[in-house]
Motif scaffolding. Sequence first.
Motif, PDB file in Angstrom:
ATOM      1  N   THR A   1       0.773  -1.262   0.199  1.00 33.87           N
ATOM      2  CA  THR A   1       0.131   0.028  -0.043  1.00 33.87           C
ATOM      3  C   THR A   1       0.896   1.163   0.076  1.00 33.87           C
ATOM      4  OG1 THR A   1      -1.892  -1.260   1.301  1.00 33.87           O
ATOM      5  CG2 THR A   1      -1.844   1.029   0.966  1.00 33.87           C
ATOM      6  N   TYR A   2       1.988   1.244   0.671  1.00 41.23           N
ATOM      7  CA  TYR A   2       2.829   2.466   1.025  1.00 41.23           C
ATOM      8  C   TYR A   2       4.064   2.615   0.453  1.00 41.23           C
ATOM      9  CZ  TYR A   2      -1.131   3.355   4.161  1.00 41.23           C
ATOM     10  OH  TYR A   2      -2.522   3.535   4.518  1.00 41.23           O
ATOM     11  N   ILE A   3       4.961   1.215   0.514  1.00 42.97           N
ATOM     12  CA  ILE A   3       6.259   1.341  -0.030  1.00 42.97           C
ATOM     13  C   ILE A   3       6.432   1.085  -1.426  1.00 42.97           C
ATOM     14  CG2 ILE A   3       8.221   0.066   0.632  1.00 42.97           C
ATOM     15  CD1 ILE A   3       7.441  -0.667   3.372  1.00 42.97           C
ATOM     16  N   GLU A   4       5.602   0.187  -1.940  1.00 40.11           N
ATOM     17  CA  GLU A   4       5.771  -0.240  -3.048  1.00 40.11           C
ATOM     18  C   GLU A   4       4.343  -0.353  -3.871  1.00 40.11           C
ATOM     19  OE1 GLU A   4       7.976  -0.653  -6.457  1.00 40.11           O
ATOM     20  OE2 GLU A   4       8.940  -0.675  -4.784  1.00 40.11           O
ATOM     21  N   PRO A   5       3.672   0.515  -3.951  1.00 41.00           N
ATOM     22  CA  PRO A   5       2.040   0.510  -4.206  1.00 41.00           C
ATOM     23  C   PRO A   5       1.910  -0.208  -5.931  1.00 41.00           C
ATOM     24  CG  PRO A   5       2.683   2.773  -4.060  1.00 41.00           C
ATOM     25  CD  PRO A   5       3.965   1.965  -3.752  1.00 41.00           C
ATOM     26  N   ASP A   6       2.738  -0.132  -6.596  1.00 44.24           N
ATOM     27  CA  ASP A   6       2.827  -0.858  -7.975  1.00 44.24           C
ATOM     28  C   ASP A   6       3.472  -2.131  -8.329  1.00 44.24           C
ATOM     29  OD1 ASP A   6       5.164   0.282  -7.856  1.00 44.24           O
ATOM     30  OD2 ASP A   6       5.207   0.941  -9.788  1.00 44.24           O
ATOM     31  N   PHE A   7       3.682  -2.740  -6.797  1.00 44.96           N
ATOM     32  CA  PHE A   7       4.109  -4.029  -6.661  1.00 44.96           C
ATOM     33  C   PHE A   7       3.359  -5.092  -7.522  1.00 44.96           C
ATOM     34  CE2 PHE A   7       4.278  -8.336  -4.655  1.00 44.96           C
ATOM     35  CZ  PHE A   7       5.664  -8.673  -4.946  1.00 44.96           C
ATOM     36  N   MET A   8       1.844  -5.145  -7.295  1.00 47.07           N
ATOM     37  CA  MET A   8       1.165  -6.273  -8.092  1.00 47.07           C
ATOM     38  C   MET A   8       1.161  -5.983  -9.467  1.00 47.07           C
ATOM     39  SD  MET A   8       0.367  -8.282  -5.697  1.00 47.07           S
ATOM     40  CE  MET A   8      -0.835  -9.258  -6.278  1.00 47.07           C
ATOM     41  N   GLN A   9       0.980  -4.775 -10.103  1.00 49.23           N
ATOM     42  CA  GLN A   9       1.126  -4.469 -11.295  1.00 49.23           C
ATOM     43  C   GLN A   9       2.468  -4.956 -11.904  1.00 49.23           C
ATOM     44  OE1 GLN A   9      -1.243  -3.460 -13.252  1.00 49.23           O
ATOM     45  NE2 GLN A   9      -0.118  -3.781 -15.092  1.00 49.23           N
ATOM     46  N   GLN A  10       3.500  -4.620 -11.250  1.00 51.42           N
ATOM     47  CA  GLN A  10       4.801  -5.014 -11.659  1.00 51.42           C
ATOM     48  C   GLN A  10       4.943  -6.666 -11.761  1.00 51.42           C
ATOM     49  OE1 GLN A  10       7.787  -3.324  -8.839  1.00 51.42           O
ATOM     50  NE2 GLN A  10       7.423  -1.381  -9.662  1.00 51.42           N
ATOM     51  N   ALA A  11       4.445  -7.206 -10.761  1.00 53.44           N
ATOM     52  CA  ALA A  11       4.379  -8.730 -10.717  1.00 53.44           C
ATOM     53  C   ALA A  11       3.668  -9.333 -11.910  1.00 53.44           C
ATOM     54  CB  ALA A  11       3.980  -9.101  -9.454  1.00 53.44           C
ATOM     55  N   MET A  12       2.454  -8.710 -12.125  1.00 55.45           N
ATOM     56  CA  MET A  12       1.627  -9.112 -13.251  1.00 55.45           C
ATOM     57  C   MET A  12       2.189  -9.102 -14.600  1.00 55.45           C
ATOM     58  SD  MET A  12      -2.374  -8.067 -14.078  1.00 55.45           S
ATOM     59  CE  MET A  12      -2.941  -8.818 -12.570  1.00 55.45           C
ATOM     60  N   GLU A  13       3.063  -7.810 -14.633  1.00 56.14           N
ATOM     61  CA  GLU A  13       3.584  -7.591 -15.922  1.00 56.14           C
ATOM     62  C   GLU A  13       4.721  -8.746 -16.255  1.00 56.14           C
ATOM     63  OE1 GLU A  13       5.109  -3.601 -15.907  1.00 56.14           O
ATOM     64  OE2 GLU A  13       2.966  -2.738 -16.003  1.00 56.14           O
ATOM     65  N   LEU A  14       5.399  -9.015 -15.065  1.00 58.32           N
ATOM     66  CA  LEU A  14       6.412 -10.126 -15.251  1.00 58.32           C
ATOM     67  C   LEU A  14       5.936 -11.332 -15.331  1.00 58.32           C
ATOM     68  CD1 LEU A  14       9.722 -10.105 -14.829  1.00 58.32           C
ATOM     69  CD2 LEU A  14       9.002 -10.971 -12.411  1.00 58.32           C
ATOM     70  N   GLN A  15       4.735 -11.753 -15.033  1.00 53.04           N
ATOM     71  CA  GLN A  15       3.963 -13.143 -15.167  1.00 53.04           C
ATOM     72  C   GLN A  15       3.541 -12.943 -16.602  1.00 53.04           C
ATOM     73  OE1 GLN A  15       3.927 -15.542 -13.073  1.00 53.04           O
ATOM     74  NE2 GLN A  15       2.818 -16.891 -14.962  1.00 53.04           N
ATOM     75  N   ASN A  16       2.897 -11.949 -17.152  1.00 52.36           N
ATOM     76  CA  ASN A  16       2.433 -11.956 -18.433  1.00 52.36           C
ATOM     77  C   ASN A  16       3.498 -12.346 -19.399  1.00 52.36           C
ATOM     78  OD1 ASN A  16       0.112 -11.048 -17.777  1.00 52.36           O
ATOM     79  ND2 ASN A  16       0.072  -8.915 -18.089  1.00 52.36           N
ATOM     80  N   GLN A  17       4.989 -11.727 -19.296  1.00 50.73           N
ATOM     81  CA  GLN A  17       6.111 -11.975 -20.118  1.00 50.73           C
ATOM     82  C   GLN A  17       5.995 -13.478 -20.060  1.00 50.73           C
ATOM     83  OE1 GLN A  17       7.616  -9.668 -22.162  1.00 50.73           O
ATOM     84  NE2 GLN A  17       8.362 -11.679 -22.820  1.00 50.73           N
ATOM     85  N   VAL A  18       6.101 -14.114 -18.770  1.00 53.70           N
ATOM     86  CA  VAL A  18       6.699 -15.503 -18.826  1.00 53.70           C
ATOM     87  C   VAL A  18       5.267 -16.110 -19.544  1.00 53.70           C
ATOM     88  CG1 VAL A  18       6.410 -17.525 -17.301  1.00 53.70           C
ATOM     89  CG2 VAL A  18       7.485 -15.493 -16.608  1.00 53.70           C
ATOM     90  N   TYR A  19       4.042 -15.916 -19.544  1.00 54.31           N
ATOM     91  CA  TYR A  19       2.960 -16.453 -20.283  1.00 54.31           C
ATOM     92  C   TYR A  19       3.236 -16.264 -21.780  1.00 54.31           C
ATOM     93  CZ  TYR A  19      -0.156 -16.579 -16.163  1.00 54.31           C
ATOM     94  OH  TYR A  19      -0.758 -16.669 -14.996  1.00 54.31           O
ATOM     95  N   LEU A  20       3.814 -15.023 -22.215  1.00 53.87           N
ATOM     96  CA  LEU A  20       3.892 -15.013 -23.759  1.00 53.87           C
ATOM     97  C   LEU A  20       4.979 -15.740 -24.099  1.00 53.87           C
ATOM     98  CD1 LEU A  20       3.850 -10.982 -24.064  1.00 53.87           C
ATOM     99  CD2 LEU A  20       2.437 -12.630 -25.213  1.00 53.87           C
ATOM    100  N   ASP A  21       6.148 -15.912 -23.357  1.00 47.81           N
ATOM    101  CA  ASP A  21       7.478 -16.737 -23.719  1.00 47.81           C
ATOM    102  C   ASP A  21       6.858 -18.033 -23.841  1.00 47.81           C
ATOM    103  OD1 ASP A  21       8.991 -14.507 -23.635  1.00 47.81           O
ATOM    104  OD2 ASP A  21       9.838 -14.916 -21.706  1.00 47.81           O
ATOM    105  N   SER A  22       5.941 -18.530 -23.017  1.00 48.97           N
ATOM    106  CA  SER A  22       5.650 -19.930 -22.944  1.00 48.97           C
ATOM    107  C   SER A  22       4.422 -20.437 -24.293  1.00 48.97           C
ATOM    108  CB  SER A  22       4.752 -20.392 -21.482  1.00 48.97           C
ATOM    109  OG  SER A  22       3.668 -19.940 -21.489  1.00 48.97           O
ATOM    110  N   GLY A  23       4.202 -19.040 -25.058  1.00 48.48           N
ATOM    111  CA  GLY A  23       3.429 -19.479 -26.261  1.00 48.48           C
ATOM    112  C   GLY A  23       1.738 -19.119 -25.778  1.00 48.48           C
ATOM    113  N   MET A  24       1.523 -18.564 -24.815  1.00 52.09           N
ATOM    114  CA  MET A  24       0.033 -18.458 -24.520  1.00 52.09           C
ATOM    115  C   MET A  24      -0.563 -17.129 -25.586  1.00 52.09           C
ATOM    116  SD  MET A  24      -0.372 -18.505 -20.564  1.00 52.09           S
ATOM    117  CE  MET A  24      -2.051 -18.283 -20.357  1.00 52.09           C
ATOM    118  N   THR A  25      -1.619 -17.167 -26.055  1.00 50.90           N
ATOM    119  CA  THR A  25      -2.212 -16.006 -26.895  1.00 50.90           C
ATOM    120  C   THR A  25      -2.625 -14.762 -25.709  1.00 50.90           C
ATOM    121  OG1 THR A  25      -4.467 -16.916 -26.704  1.00 50.90           O
ATOM    122  CG2 THR A  25      -3.127 -17.691 -28.496  1.00 50.90           C
TER     123      THR A  25
END
Length: 173
Positions: free
Chosen positions: A98-122
């Motif tokens: 909430t206070y220290i790293e408020p965009d943490f979840m967004q950053q984690a989701m972007e990182l996960q999306n890259q993993v999804y793309l690399d694995s061939g997901m549409t």
Amino acid sequence: MEDQANSKSIIVNYGIILAGAGILLSVITYAMGAHLKPHWSISVISIAMTTALIVFGIKKYKELNKGFISWGQGVKIGVGICILSTLITAIYQYIFMTYIEPDFMQQAMELQNQVYLDSGMTEEQIEAANEIGQKFQSPGILAAISIIGAAILGFIISAIASAIMKKTEEETY
């Protein structure tokens, strides 16, 4: 009544120590810039700390109880230590996200999306996965999942440790 006081004080003391150690490990990981993609060794350290503090807590209870402990008492202490530690850590995580790293979840989701793309997901599959993932991103749900996981881990560790360390008064006769 002394038994209950001993177990509560052990749960509180070791739960606070475990939470402090976990938060310290999290802060170190954040300071190193590895909080989004922590090294596998962080998990090993975390499980080792949890195991050690559960074992020390059970051993301390046994010592205070004149060398006796039942399997159930050991499990109660171990699970209690894990749950208390997780509750304290969940408060820290809420403050962090909430206070220290408020965009943490967004950053984690972007990182996960890259993993999804690399694995061939549409793109459609990634969007569907993100919709499901967002339902689990509220602090309450994250805390609940963490507490359930901690209870299971605490049960497994303390069940093994208690089975090894148990000694009841009936066994001495």
